[in-house]
Write a protein that holds these residues in place. Structure first.
Motif, mmCIF file in Angstrom:
data_model
loop_
_atom_site.group_PDB
_atom_site.id
_atom_site.type_symbol
_atom_site.label_atom_id
_atom_site.label_comp_id
_atom_site.label_asym_id
_atom_site.label_seq_id
_atom_site.Cartn_x
_atom_site.Cartn_y
_atom_site.Cartn_z
ATOM 1 N N GLY A 196 0.961 -1.570 0.111
ATOM 2 C CA GLY A 196 0.411 0.460 -0.133
ATOM 3 C C GLY A 196 1.070 1.234 -0.141
ATOM 4 N N VAL A 197 1.771 1.445 -0.156
ATOM 5 C CA VAL A 197 2.950 2.319 -0.394
ATOM 6 C C VAL A 197 2.501 2.605 -1.851
ATOM 7 N N ARG A 198 2.895 3.799 -1.696
ATOM 8 C CA ARG A 198 2.477 4.427 -3.504
ATOM 9 C C ARG A 198 3.489 4.861 -3.823
ATOM 10 N N PRO A 199 3.689 4.273 -5.188
ATOM 11 C CA PRO A 199 5.583 4.735 -6.110
ATOM 12 C C PRO A 199 5.128 6.350 -6.596
ATOM 13 N N ASP A 200 6.273 6.801 -6.567
ATOM 14 C CA ASP A 200 6.154 8.146 -6.967
ATOM 15 C C ASP A 200 7.457 8.121 -7.748
ATOM 16 N N ASP A 201 7.855 9.197 -7.919
ATOM 17 C CA ASP A 201 8.932 10.107 -9.315
ATOM 18 C C ASP A 201 10.736 8.591 -9.080
ATOM 19 N N GLY A 202 10.974 9.210 -7.907
ATOM 20 C CA GLY A 202 12.191 8.337 -6.681
ATOM 21 C C GLY A 202 12.030 6.792 -7.627
ATOM 22 N N THR A 203 10.781 5.995 -7.301
ATOM 23 C CA THR A 203 10.746 4.680 -7.388
ATOM 24 C C THR A 203 10.740 3.986 -9.311
ATOM 25 N N PHE A 204 10.423 5.262 -9.747
ATOM 26 C CA PHE A 204 10.393 5.299 -11.256
ATOM 27 C C PHE A 204 11.829 5.604 -11.902
ATOM 28 N N ALA A 205 12.673 6.338 -11.630
ATOM 29 C CA ALA A 205 13.779 6.549 -12.200
ATOM 30 C C ALA A 205 14.248 5.559 -12.214
ATOM 31 N N PRO A 206 14.696 4.874 -11.247
ATOM 32 C CA PRO A 206 16.184 4.035 -11.309
ATOM 33 C C PRO A 206 15.563 2.839 -12.037
ATOM 34 N N LEU A 207 13.943 2.382 -11.908
ATOM 35 C CA LEU A 207 13.804 1.494 -12.561
ATOM 36 C C LEU A 207 13.711 1.500 -14.225
ATOM 37 N N LEU A 208 13.660 3.284 -14.426
ATOM 38 C CA LEU A 208 13.803 3.061 -16.312
ATOM 39 C C LEU A 208 15.338 2.507 -16.380
ATOM 40 N N THR A 209 16.414 3.056 -15.597
ATOM 41 C CA THR A 209 17.524 3.221 -16.191
ATOM 42 C C THR A 209 17.988 1.698 -16.475
ATOM 43 N N LEU A 210 16.901 0.315 -16.298
ATOM 44 C CA LEU A 210 17.238 -0.746 -16.446
ATOM 45 C C LEU A 210 17.037 -1.535 -17.638
ATOM 46 N N VAL A 211 15.516 -0.651 -18.541
ATOM 47 C CA VAL A 211 14.627 -1.236 -19.416
ATOM 48 C C VAL A 211 15.816 0.075 -20.480
ATOM 49 N N ASP A 212 16.813 -0.541 -21.195
ATOM 50 C CA ASP A 212 17.665 0.192 -22.131
ATOM 51 C C ASP A 212 18.272 -0.490 -23.465
ATOM 52 N N ASP A 213 17.214 -1.339 -23.469
ATOM 53 C CA ASP A 213 17.525 -2.106 -25.098
ATOM 54 C C ASP A 213 16.253 -2.343 -25.301
ATOM 55 N N PRO A 214 15.825 -2.477 -26.543
ATOM 56 C CA PRO A 214 15.278 -2.825 -27.482
ATOM 57 C C PRO A 214 14.365 -3.789 -27.156
ATOM 58 N N GLU A 215 14.891 -5.378 -26.210
ATOM 59 C CA GLU A 215 14.144 -5.698 -26.088
ATOM 60 C C GLU A 215 13.440 -5.595 -24.991
ATOM 61 N N PHE A 216 13.272 -4.571 -24.522
ATOM 62 C CA PHE A 216 13.286 -4.467 -23.207
ATOM 63 C C PHE A 216 12.046 -3.394 -23.587
ATOM 64 N N TYR A 217 11.464 -3.329 -25.308
ATOM 65 C CA TYR A 217 10.656 -2.019 -25.128
ATOM 66 C C TYR A 217 9.283 -2.122 -24.431
ATOM 67 N N LYS A 218 8.548 -3.618 -24.759
ATOM 68 C CA LYS A 218 7.179 -3.811 -24.116
ATOM 69 C C LYS A 218 6.916 -3.262 -22.349
ATOM 70 N N LEU A 219 8.032 -3.358 -21.391
ATOM 71 C CA LEU A 219 8.420 -2.864 -20.445
ATOM 72 C C LEU A 219 8.934 -1.591 -19.945
ATOM 73 N N THR A 220 9.255 -1.076 -21.213
ATOM 74 C CA THR A 220 9.586 0.109 -20.706
ATOM 75 C C THR A 220 8.258 1.535 -20.912
ATOM 76 N N MET A 221 7.339 0.779 -21.750
ATOM 77 C CA MET A 221 5.393 0.610 -22.069
ATOM 78 C C MET A 221 5.018 0.770 -20.807
ATOM 79 N N GLN A 222 5.321 -0.076 -20.160
ATOM 80 C CA GLN A 222 4.662 -0.793 -18.930
ATOM 81 C C GLN A 222 5.128 0.464 -17.725
ATOM 82 N N ILE A 223 5.830 0.625 -17.319
ATOM 83 C CA ILE A 223 6.278 1.227 -16.664
ATOM 84 C C ILE A 223 5.821 3.048 -16.954
ATOM 85 N N HIS A 224 5.513 3.340 -18.218
ATOM 86 C CA HIS A 224 5.290 4.685 -18.457
ATOM 87 C C HIS A 224 3.874 4.958 -18.271
ATOM 88 N N ALA A 225 3.356 3.901 -18.004
ATOM 89 C CA ALA A 225 1.377 3.607 -17.977
ATOM 90 C C ALA A 225 1.553 3.686 -16.860
#
Length: 701
Positions: A196-225
């Protein structure tokens, strides 16, 4: 973002304001009041005036915990963690109780400096003073371990926390993201939401650094959503990370859509992220347009902006833009910035040999030179074949007591290779060994290359054997070394061993393998290697076709070489035509040589080698009219034959010579000895024993 001069003005104004408050407090006698003094100390530390702040701290007759925390935070924010630690120890000696803010400040400094030993001592104090369950202290402790790459320790602290907030979760997620543990990072996100802890910008910013290859494109879209779902799409941190992630996943279109949707909430990092995305995707024109647009909207470029845009101007077509940016840097008074000057150095050095003088001029004018500055010039000398200059410059680096890194060792070893200066190369090898860089893949590769070029393949192999074998860099060098020494079988055996060892093959691997096939005449095998490259996920490049053309040419199969050129998926460049011209020379096919030379003269009309090679072929066939035509064409175009140079190393000193050279200080003595040797050779020509020896050698099986 405010311009730099505005920030300076604001800083000066803030200091002036604090000084006035200080003067009034002294005049009214309220300086002895602890609350007032704490406010003034805090003001001075925010202006980075630590000397004044510390003097006032020493003068206060009655301090409290806030006083100590203010001065500790001041030193931490100025990057002086050791002084902050000494004040913390003094605080304890004077009997003042440390609190969560004390630990928060000191652990922040420890995390930034990476002093994990001090962090562990702070951890011990936290436990002893009962602050282990304090959310503020525990979160700071967790963050410190995570930023020092001690994620296991961070996780232990996290598990023992009786209460966890978004700061705690974000610190742990960022820690695992920093070490590249994608699975645990995303698992923690799920657990965070389940609790029940609400994610914020500090949650998503480090996760987005992990999706840095074309194979993670769909995962990037999910995080963006998820970012949009939580109402963070206009948050700078999340927005900037999303732009970079889409770019890394290969979608410049999505990156641009996120950028456009952030209008009104953009900061300088947003613009820099989009700029970097364009440059990553070789969209130089759009990058320049964005660079101008951001300034038109009032965003002042920062150091990152300038270094990024300048780094894109190394191609000949962009040289005017590069020079314009250089002028802009000077106009705005930024030429003294070391990172910006380094980017200008790189721009000129990557462009063309003729800009070497510009790079040297920038280097000499720099007030503060770092290792990047020195290494750039050293690498420039090495890459452009100015090997003697590179060796002298490396010596200057040693005199300057500059720490030598793997870039410097690699560059100077390449220069030793070009000059075939074995003794000097061995000395650099010893220096690399003492400095702990011998096992570095790039230094090891340069050592292998150096020993190979100096004719000692055994030592090249020894250098290969003592290095880690998990990178293609060293494998490629030793395969190429054996190939160039005519040891094609050994080279191919190494290739198969490399493949069995699961080392990732690259395009250079196949250049080495095709060279090996060419040197031992394995025509069909080499052609099959070229056709098999696609199965390894490596599309053949121009240099691979050139290798196979050379392979066909050495075997006298010029017709197949011609067919291969026609079948290439791209237009042949000068390298391919040079290779074909060389094979025509070996086979004596003057008609095909004329065709190849004609294409070369269109592509590189200033290159003297083509004229010389074609002229020599006409001369060998006694076609004097054509030979005269080539000579006349050279004269009309102002092309002159560049004399060849030779080097010899004597007592650790390199001596260079070219044809009819008279510049050497011992020129008379050298020519005298050469004359004596020539006379001796002439006298031996009539020696019957020499003739018999030559006859015997000609008939040796």
């Amino acid at each position: 973002m405010k311009p730099l001069h505005s920030l300076v003005e604001n800083s000066v104004a803030a200091f002036f304001k604090v000084s006035i408050i200080h003067c009034r407090a002294v005049k009214l006698g309220t300086i002895r009041d602890t609350y007032t003094a704490n406010i003034i100390i805090s003001g001075y530390t925010k202006c980075r005036e630590l000397v004044i702040a510390h003097n006032l701290f020493n003068e206060i007759p009655s301090r409290d915990t806030v006083t100590w925390n203010s001065i500790i935070a001041g030193y931490v924010n100025c990057g002086n963690v050791n002084s902050a630690w000494e004040i913390l120890k003094s605080m304890k000696r004077h009997g003042f109780a440390v609190d969560g803010y004390t630990f928060g400040s000191i652990l922040k400094g420890v995390a930034c400096a990476g002093f994990v030993d001090l962090g562990q001592q702070a951890h011990s104090i936290i436990v002893k003073t009962g602050y282990g369950e304090n959310v503020y202290s525990a979160s700071a402790l967790l963050d410190m371990y995570a930023k020092c790459d001690r994620v296991e320790d961070a996780h232990i602290v996290f598990q023992r926390m009786p209460e966890r907030n978004s700061v705690s979760w974000n610190a742990l997620i960022a820690g695992y993201a920093q070490v590249g543990d994608r699975e645990t990072s995303f698992c923690l996100l799920d657990c965070m939401e389940q609790e029940g802890v609400r994610p914020d910008d500090g949650t998503f910013a480090p996760l987005l650094t992990l999706v840095d290859d074309p194979e993670f494109y769909k995962l990037t879209m999910q995080i963006h959503a998820k970012v949009i779902k939580h109402g963070l799409s206009s948050d700078n941190t999340a927005c900037n990370a999303t732009i970079t992630s889409y770019s890394d996943c290969g979608s410049i279109e999505d990156a641009k859509r996120v950028f456009d949707s952030s209008i009104g909430a953009q900061d300088i990092v947003t613009w820099n992220s989009m700029l970097a995305a364009y440059l990553t995707h070789n969209q130089g024109a759009l990058a320049f347009k964005l660079f101008l647009e951001m300034q038109g909207l009032g965003f002042e470029p920062d150091i990152y902006t300038y270094t990024s845009i300048i780094s894109s101007c190394f191609e000949e077509a962009h040289q005017n833009q590069g020079r314009s940016l250089h002028a802009l840097v000077i106009k705005r008074g930024l030429e003294k910035s070391t990172p910006i000057s380094n980017s200008l150095l790189a721009m000129y050095l990557k462009s063309n040999f003729k800009y070497m003088a510009d790079a040297l001029e920038i280097f000499e004018s720099m007030e503060v030179k770092d290792r990047v500055s020195w290494n750039s010039i050293l690498t420039g000398f090495s890459q452009y074949g100015l090997s003697e200059h590179a060796l002298k410059f490396f010596r200057q680096m040693q005199y300057a007591s500059l720490e030598t890194d793997h870039y410097a060792f690699s560059a100077v070893l390449r220069s030793c290779s070009d000059l075939a200066t074995l003794q000097l190369g061995q000395q650099v090898h010893v220096l690399a060994l003492k400095s702990g860089f011998e096992s570095n893949e790039f230094v090891a590769s340069s050592l292998i290359f150096m020993y190979s070029k100096c004719g000692i393949i055994e030592d090249a192999r020894k250098s290969f054997e003592v290095t880690p074998k998990n990178s293609s860099v060293t494998w490629n060098s030793i395969i190429l070394g054996h190939a160039q020494h005519g040891q094609g079988k050994a080279a191919l055996d190494l290739f198969f061993l490399m493949r069995e060892s699961k080392v990732k093959l690259d395009h250079i691997t196949f250049v080495a393998v095709l060279t090996a096939c060419s040197h031992i005449g394995l025509v069909e095998e080499g052609y099959n290697f070229l056709k098999s490259m696609e199965s390894y996920g490596i599309p053949p490049r121009m240099e691979h076709y050139a290798c196979v053309i050379d392979l066909f040419g050495r075997a006298g199969r010029l017709e197949e070489a011609k067919c291969l050129i026609k079948a290439m998926p791209f237009e042949p460049d000068a390298m391919v035509w040079k290779t074909l011209l060389g094979t025509c020379r070996m086979c004596g096919d003057i008609e095909l040589a004329t065709q190849a030379a004609s294409r070369l003269l269109e592509l590189e009309p200033e290159e003297h080698c083509t004229y010389v090679l074609l002229s020599n072929m006409y001369g060998n066939l006694r076609r004097w009219d054509e030979k005269a035509s080539v000579t006349r064409l050279m004269r009309e175009r102002g092309v002159r034959k560049v004399p060849g140079w030779s080097w010899i190393e004597v007592k650790n000193e390199v001596h260079a010579f070219n044809a009819e050279d008279h510049s050497h200080p011992y020129c008379k003595d050298i020519y005298q000895v050469l004359g004596e040797l020539l006379e001796e050779i002439k006298s031996l020509e009539n020696d019957i024993n020499l003739k018999i020896l030559i006859h015997d050698l000609d008939h040796v099986d």
